[in-house]
Design an enzyme around this catalytic site. Structure first.
Site, short mmCIF file in Angstrom:
data_model
loop_
_atom_site.label_atom_id
_atom_site.label_comp_id
_atom_site.label_asym_id
_atom_site.label_seq_id
_atom_site.Cartn_x
_atom_site.Cartn_y
_atom_site.Cartn_z
N TYR A 59 -27.97 2.24 19.47
CA TYR A 59 -27.34 1.60 18.52
C TYR A 59 -26.60 0.64 19.02
O TYR A 59 -25.62 -0.33 18.67
CB TYR A 59 -26.34 2.59 18.11
CG TYR A 59 -26.71 3.86 17.32
CD1 TYR A 59 -27.14 3.73 15.84
CD2 TYR A 59 -26.85 4.90 17.82
CE1 TYR A 59 -27.72 4.56 15.27
CE2 TYR A 59 -27.21 6.09 17.11
CZ TYR A 59 -27.78 5.85 15.92
OH TYR A 59 -28.53 7.00 14.89
N HIS A 80 -29.70 10.11 4.68
CA HIS A 80 -30.89 10.90 4.64
C HIS A 80 -30.81 12.36 3.94
O HIS A 80 -31.83 13.09 3.69
CB HIS A 80 -31.39 11.32 6.01
CG HIS A 80 -31.47 10.13 6.96
ND1 HIS A 80 -32.22 9.14 6.74
CD2 HIS A 80 -30.81 9.75 8.10
CE1 HIS A 80 -31.82 8.15 7.79
NE2 HIS A 80 -31.21 8.48 8.40
N ASN A 84 -23.52 1.39 5.13
CA ASN A 84 -24.27 2.13 6.34
C ASN A 84 -23.89 3.73 5.99
O ASN A 84 -23.00 3.97 6.72
CB ASN A 84 -24.01 1.57 7.65
CG ASN A 84 -24.85 2.16 8.69
OD1 ASN A 84 -25.58 3.36 8.32
ND2 ASN A 84 -25.13 2.04 9.82
N ARG A 114 -35.67 10.44 9.52
CA ARG A 114 -35.02 9.51 9.07
C ARG A 114 -35.58 8.37 8.30
O ARG A 114 -34.96 7.30 7.81
CB ARG A 114 -34.38 8.55 10.59
CG ARG A 114 -33.77 9.47 11.18
CD ARG A 114 -33.09 8.73 12.57
NE ARG A 114 -32.75 9.80 13.62
CZ ARG A 114 -31.37 9.98 13.79
NH1 ARG A 114 -30.52 9.71 12.93
NH2 ARG A 114 -31.30 10.96 14.79
N HIS A 125 -28.98 -0.17 8.08
CA HIS A 125 -28.97 0.56 9.34
C HIS A 125 -29.00 -0.29 10.59
O HIS A 125 -29.74 -1.32 10.57
CB HIS A 125 -30.12 1.49 9.29
CG HIS A 125 -30.36 2.38 7.91
ND1 HIS A 125 -29.56 3.59 7.71
CD2 HIS A 125 -30.61 2.16 6.82
CE1 HIS A 125 -29.93 4.06 6.59
NE2 HIS A 125 -30.49 3.21 6.09
N ASP A 143 -25.80 9.92 -6.18
CA ASP A 143 -25.43 9.73 -7.53
C ASP A 143 -24.04 8.85 -7.81
O ASP A 143 -23.89 8.16 -8.63
CB ASP A 143 -24.71 11.17 -7.74
CG ASP A 143 -25.95 12.07 -8.11
OD1 ASP A 143 -27.06 11.48 -8.14
OD2 ASP A 143 -25.83 13.21 -8.32
N SER A 146 -30.28 0.69 13.66
CA SER A 146 -31.50 0.89 13.95
C SER A 146 -32.70 0.79 13.25
O SER A 146 -32.34 0.74 11.92
CB SER A 146 -31.52 2.30 14.71
OG SER A 146 -31.37 3.45 13.74
C1 DHK Z 1 -26.93 5.45 11.95
C2 DHK Z 1 -27.06 6.92 11.94
O1 DHK Z 1 -25.78 7.51 12.55
C3 DHK Z 1 -28.27 7.64 11.62
O2 DHK Z 1 -28.03 9.12 11.35
C4 DHK Z 1 -29.22 7.00 11.08
C5 DHK Z 1 -28.06 4.84 11.17
C6 DHK Z 1 -29.34 5.72 11.42
C7 DHK Z 1 -28.11 3.25 11.71
O3 DHK Z 1 -29.21 3.18 12.38
O4 DHK Z 1 -27.15 2.60 11.67
O5 DHK Z 1 -30.46 7.66 10.81
#
Ligand code: DHK
Length: 149
Positions: free
Chosen positions: A24, A82, A76, A113, A102, A89, A104
């Protein structure tokens, strides 16, 4: 009058920086907020920026964004993307454009994911650009909002 967008962040994003920096990055949520505010300002948009670890609170915020007729929503959903039909909804009840972010590249990670419920109702999805994805999402959203006028 300038239009307002909301930027919502899901669980564990409060830990950005120290949390798995190899995935991240090292920027914190405060850095993300600063980036979002600067981008929104550049596009003449007002911004509300929030993060929660609680699914119901995020649902409440989406409903609030709908009730306030925001011009658009950047989300985000983090892990809830997921899993959460409730967030899907709530988003599906919105008319304003939704952009999913996201940090990543979720398609290059674990198979679970790769599916995001939010993508079903998002007008666009940005992933894999690191925190710069938020800026790209806001710029794209601004173009969508302008195109609608
Ligand atoms: C951030 C998260 O906390 C993960 O649960 C996701 C996402 C990806 C991100 O890449 O910002 O799978």
């Amino acid at each position: 009058m300038s239009k307002t967008i909301h930027v919502l962040n899901g669980p564990n994003l409060n830990l950005l920086g120290p949390r798995q920096p190899q995935i991240y990055g090292r920027a914190t949520l405060a850095d993300v907020e600063k980036l979002c505010r600067a981008t929104a300002e550049r596009h003449g948009l007002k911004i509300e920026f929030r993060q929660s670890n609680h699914e119901g609170e995020i649902v409440d915020w989406i409903q609030q964004a709908r009730a306030e007729n925001v011009a658009g929503l950047v989300i985000n959903p983090a892990g809830y993307g997921h899993t959460s039909v409730a967030i899907l909804d709530a988003l599906a009840a919105m008319d304003a454009p939704i952009i999913e972010v996201h940090i990543s590249n979720i398609h290059a990670r674990e198979p679970f994911r790769r599916r995001s419920y939010v993508s079903q109702v998002a007008r666009a999805v940005v992933c894999g650009f690191g925190i710069e994805g938020y800026s790209l999402a806001i710029a794209g959203l601004a173009a969508m909002i302008d195109a609608k006028d």
